[in-house]
Design an enzyme around this catalytic site. Structure first.
Site, PDB file in Angstrom:
ATOM      1  N   ARG A 297       0.813  -1.217   0.000  1.00  0.00           N
ATOM      2  CA  ARG A 297       0.000   0.000   0.000  1.00  0.00           C
ATOM      3  C   ARG A 297       0.844   1.264   0.000  1.00  0.00           C
ATOM      4  NH1 ARG A 297      -5.379  -1.952   3.502  1.00  0.00           N
ATOM      5  NH2 ARG A 297      -6.276  -2.939   1.659  1.00  0.00           N
ATOM      6  N   TYR A 441      -6.513  -0.343  -7.117  1.00  0.00           N
ATOM      7  CA  TYR A 441      -6.069  -1.655  -6.611  1.00  0.00           C
ATOM      8  C   TYR A 441      -5.418  -1.582  -5.228  1.00  0.00           C
ATOM      9  CZ  TYR A 441      -1.534  -0.980  -9.277  1.00  0.00           C
ATOM     10  OH  TYR A 441      -0.359  -0.561  -9.801  1.00  0.00           O
ATOM     11  N   GLU A 442      -5.124  -2.738  -4.691  1.00  0.00           N
ATOM     12  CA  GLU A 442      -4.603  -2.853  -3.322  1.00  0.00           C
ATOM     13  C   GLU A 442      -5.567  -2.264  -2.301  1.00  0.00           C
ATOM     14  OE1 GLU A 442      -1.574  -4.961  -4.464  1.00  0.00           O
ATOM     15  OE2 GLU A 442      -1.908  -4.497  -2.366  1.00  0.00           O
ATOM     16  N   GLY A 443      -6.856  -2.440  -2.530  1.00  0.00           N
ATOM     17  CA  GLY A 443      -7.869  -1.794  -1.693  1.00  0.00           C
ATOM     18  C   GLY A 443      -8.159  -0.427  -2.258  1.00  0.00           C
TER      19      GLY A 443
END
Lengths: 593, 593
Positions: A297, A441-443
């Site tokens: 993140r 992406y990645e949350g």
């Protein structure tokens, strides 16, 4: 596209003058003998050479060519394989990896700058080593010795790459409902069945083997997110002597055609009973994967920062070269038929907004990196715990705010170019397309905001916010703020308002379950703008006494003023929106949308 | 991509209930016999059929295929030619064209809705008839009878298309420095020499002839923007009997490869002594071209609106279908493994922000259209002049604010889709790419802001702003605002603050030439948010008394509340930034960037 030039002076300024990370390193047993500022400078110079001369020049051609898929084989653009191998040979894939397995073991406060360079040079390319780094970290922390000994050296050396296989077509944000299954085999391994989508680097031709970290459910798994386990599934099985054995039953079904990062292979992966090994404990896959997610993140935030940095450089060069119109005050260049774009207030507004985001973001990523180092390498327990709390708080801010400001900066850069920013030739529109994914992406950034406000802040009844508030107040009260009274007062005022708004939210959230998710994005932006104000004040107060004739330091002071006058006022619009709460969002019935 | 459905009910609500344009039309000699609400409804239904069944379904395939260029020939995507011809046969190219030359002569308050449909269906496709409309208007207002008789009927019928040729590679915003030349011929015509870039629809295969309106300089031209003349240059010369003659010396040198609007041909056009005819007076080309530019600017604003409207529809459908996670308050759907995205506050925030922009923008475009009609068709001189002043003020706001909110709405729509919004398959990322150009061409949004604050507001010492302020205040004071006291107070407060900020800017601009261009973008946004608040209040006050069981009207009331609670607070961030003025922008020396 303009040649990419690594902003070495700014990186040095941050590491040395603003955050004095060298003093930190000297206190850390794992780093004291290995790292000092001379070493850091040499590393930055070496990395800069790679980014400037190898990676960046290939970025636009790679975007045009993209990744191709035929008969299960994924081919990356021309030059990618050679560049990746040069990167690997220099040890740059394992920059933060454990030295016990051949990694460089660099502190994060330094490696964030290497990551920024790579992203500024070519975001799509950066994803191959980026995902590998995350896989290394997860395996190092949670894998058995046998798995670590077999896979880590090859990953850290860059000989193999790693992936993270989470998403399924019906399950993205909500991983609790994944359907991939793991059946135990008698030899202690598992057979993985299922289909994963959106797998970055899931298949490609850069290296001989790919190590997939895969979420799947064991037969006895409890329902939901507490029933997910993590498995290591190599593309090729590995023989006892370390050589590659037979092909595992994992294959690429197709690749996605996307808005951007065309040179990054985004794959559908089919696991048809592929052989895999459990990483960590059964049903504890999600927490293990979050090691990687959290690491990634900050890395994804830095994608936004890198794209913004490149956008600023390009737009500045264009604005200085392009002549168009005359200055409002007076003609600047009588010899030419027009003045450069730099005479126009609105162009300067766009450039300085980018500059404020880029340099503020670079400082912020260094600050978060420093906290990560303290948490990981520090030998003072209390300081490490405090740093850990700051990392937990600031990771979602770094991911979302650096990518939101990253998108704004790439759009502003494109706007400076006018029509030339919309055509592909100049490479400016590619930055917008490539950065855009980093908000998703990645949350998604909405999920980051929920993590920040829900889990971290409200979840701790506000106590996780305290170290940040203390840091800001201590800095404001303990520094010589001569000449900066207005800015210090503004930062302290907004810090108080953040604290007040937080207290109010915690209170109101008790009676309103929908509150947190209704105002989380505005709350994250509020925290982000305040963090950047803190960063700008830190930079300004360091630059002010030594400003003299150095343009870089004069610029810091002027850009700090710009940030406080023109960007920070945005918080005035966020606070009332937050205070208005969830009501206006939940009045609409389904048929009223 | 979801099927496009024209929001007929909302269009009817605006035309009938909010703006009562039918009453206007009855007062206008040119429209009284031709237009009533039944006719308008029939036209909307007919246009909707075209947009929904013909244009929209082809949009994604056309984007994938794009325009191709080979040996000077430009080929549009499959289906474009057939669709364009159906449009032309229905009279839809000349919707606003003068009926004396075969146009429909529709009022703008109606045609804005047709334009929105076309843009929502396919922005790239909409540009071919869009540019033609602008060319028709310019020629109708400024051309000689001979030129009009020869070209207008063919343009209005859609048999030929039109272009506007302004930009050269070194001259975009700054048209004063164009180099294209016009040499007089003995027969009264001219030979045009020069190269134009970024010419939308400059060459294509949709129709037999293309009529270029070209800016060039006569031999005796004064320097700068007062020495530019406008010429009509057909691709094929036209014989006396109206048939096509020989090919003129204008050719397409190449086409641009762009971020979006892939199906729109963006051409480099070479004029190698091409035969052309003067439109209007020598050296008065720029004012004549601005007829077209102003017309196009509202149209470009509507591109942002159309893209936003499509984005909202798609995202709403996706959010309703996609199940992911559980509601914070309680599980909504126990039968399924997850609830729909609609339970999440942040998803609702994104959807309602889009909805507020789309319906606010649709109201605003109708409002500006109504003023355009009053200015053009009204027989009350005072009312027409007042309407003309409002149009002058609001045109840059419509262009820039509808496209800025349009980009935000398409990005939010993409965000609702998560990763599925980034892949091309769903068509959502195309909307972002297609809308992005609308902030750049026809005068960048920065130029629109300069036009608004510099030319229109400060240039008139604020008097051009007066009709808007009067309109808002009269509406607030003369309406039954029961239940809306808070919103009315907020709108009146912000209107006062706008007036105050404007007075301050006019005062300060006297001593600071850089002020206007330094704060113009924030100022335009301030005006935009206040105009949208005015629109939302108008809609809410009409909906409130008749709300009953109609979801569409209940929705108006709830979305108005949302706008005031969550969007309008943004002005709080704009005002202090504006008050901080130009200083922070002009402190940096060149080497400090």
């Amino acid at each position: 596209m303009a040649d990419y030039r690594v902003p070495r002076a700014d990186m040095q300024f941050l590491l040395n003058d603003v955050f004095n990370v060298g003093a930190d390193w000297q206190q850390m047993p794992a780093l004291a003998d290995m790292m000092d500022m001379d070493t850091a400078t040499a590393i930055i110079d070496e990395a800069a050479k790679l980014a400037e001369t190898l990676v960046a020049p290939n970025s636009r051609a790679a975007d045009e060519q993209g990744v191709t898929f035929k008969d299960g084989v994924v081919t990356t653009p021309a030059g990618y394989k050679e560049n990746y191998q040069q990167l690997a040979e220099g040890g740059w894939v394992g920059v933060t990896a454990n030295p016990d397995f051949g990694g460089m073991g660099l502190p994060k406060s330094l490696s964030v700058h290497y990551e920024e360079m790579l992203c500024a040079a070519d975001i799509a390319f950066s994803l191959y080593p980026g995902l590998t780094s995350g896989a290394i970290m997860t395996l190092d922390l949670h894998g058995s010795d046998e798995l670590k000994n077999t896979y880590l050296p090859k990953l850290a050396s860059g000989e193999w790459t790693g992936t993270m296989c989470l998403t399924e077509s019906h399950a993205g944000t909500d991983l609790g409902i994944i359907r991939s299954k793991a059946e135990p085999d008698s030899d202690g391994s598992f057979h993985i069945h299922g289909t994963k989508i959106f797998i970055t680097g899931g298949e490609h031709d850069l290296v001989d083997n790919i190590v997939h970290l895969v979420l799947a459910k064991l037969p006895d798994a409890p329902a939901g997110s507490k029933g997910i386990s993590l498995f290591l599934v190599p593309k090729f099985l590995v023989n006892e002597d370390g050589s590659l054995g037979e092909r595992n039953a994992v294959s690429c079904g197709s690749i996605e055609h996307k808005m951007g990062i065309h040179a990054s292979a985004t794959c559908v992966l089919n696991f048809d009973g592929a052989k895999g090994w459990l990483i960590g404990d059964p049903h504890r896959g999600l927490p293990a994967m979050f090691t990687m997610m959290n690491y990634e993140r900050l890395g994804v935030g830095i994608q936004g920062l890198g794209g913004a940095a490149r956008s600023y450089q390009n737009a500045l060069e264009y604005a200085q070269d392009r002549i168009q119109g005359r200055g409002a005050k007076a003609t600047q260049n009588h010899k030419k038929e027009a003045d450069s774009l730099m005479v126009h207030g609105d162009v300067r507004r766009m450039l300085l907004t980018m500059k404020a985001f880029v340099e503020g973001g670079r400082a912020f990523s260094t600050y978060v990196g420093q906290q990560l180092d303290r948490a990981k390498f520090g030998d003072n327990v209390e300081q490490s715990q405090r740093a850990d709390a700051l990392v937990a708080l600031l990771t979602p801010v770094a991911k979302a705010f650096l990518t939101d400001t990253g998108l704004e900066a790439t759009i502003l850069g494109q706007q400076v170019f006018g029509g030339h920013g919309y055509v592909r030739e100049w490479g400016q529109e590619q930055l917008v397309r490539d950065v855009r994914i980093a908000q998703i992406y990645e949350g998604t950034n909405g999920i980051q905001a929920l993590d920040l406000l829900g889990r971290k802040v409200v979840g701790s009844q506000g106590s996780n916010l305290t170290p940040l508030l203390e840091d800001i107040r201590a800095f404001c009260n303990d520094s010589d703020t001569t000449g900066w009274k207005v800015e210090v007062a503004a930062l302290l005022k907004h810090t108080d308002r953040l604290e007040g708004a937080t207290r109010e939210l915690i209170e109101k959230a008790r009676g309103d379950e929908n509150l947190v998710n209704s105002v989380a994005v505005e709350y994250l932006h509020l925290v982000g703008y305040i963090c950047f104000a803190y960063m700008w004040l830190r930079m300004a107060l360091v630059a002010a006494p030594q400003v003299g004739e150095k343009p870089h330091l004069r610029s810091k002071i002027k850009t700090a003023k710009f940030y406080f006058e023109r960007i920070l006022p945005r918080v005035e619009g966020l606070l009332p929106a937050i205070q208005n709460g969830s009501k206006a969002l939940f009045e609409h019935e389904e048929d009223e949308f």
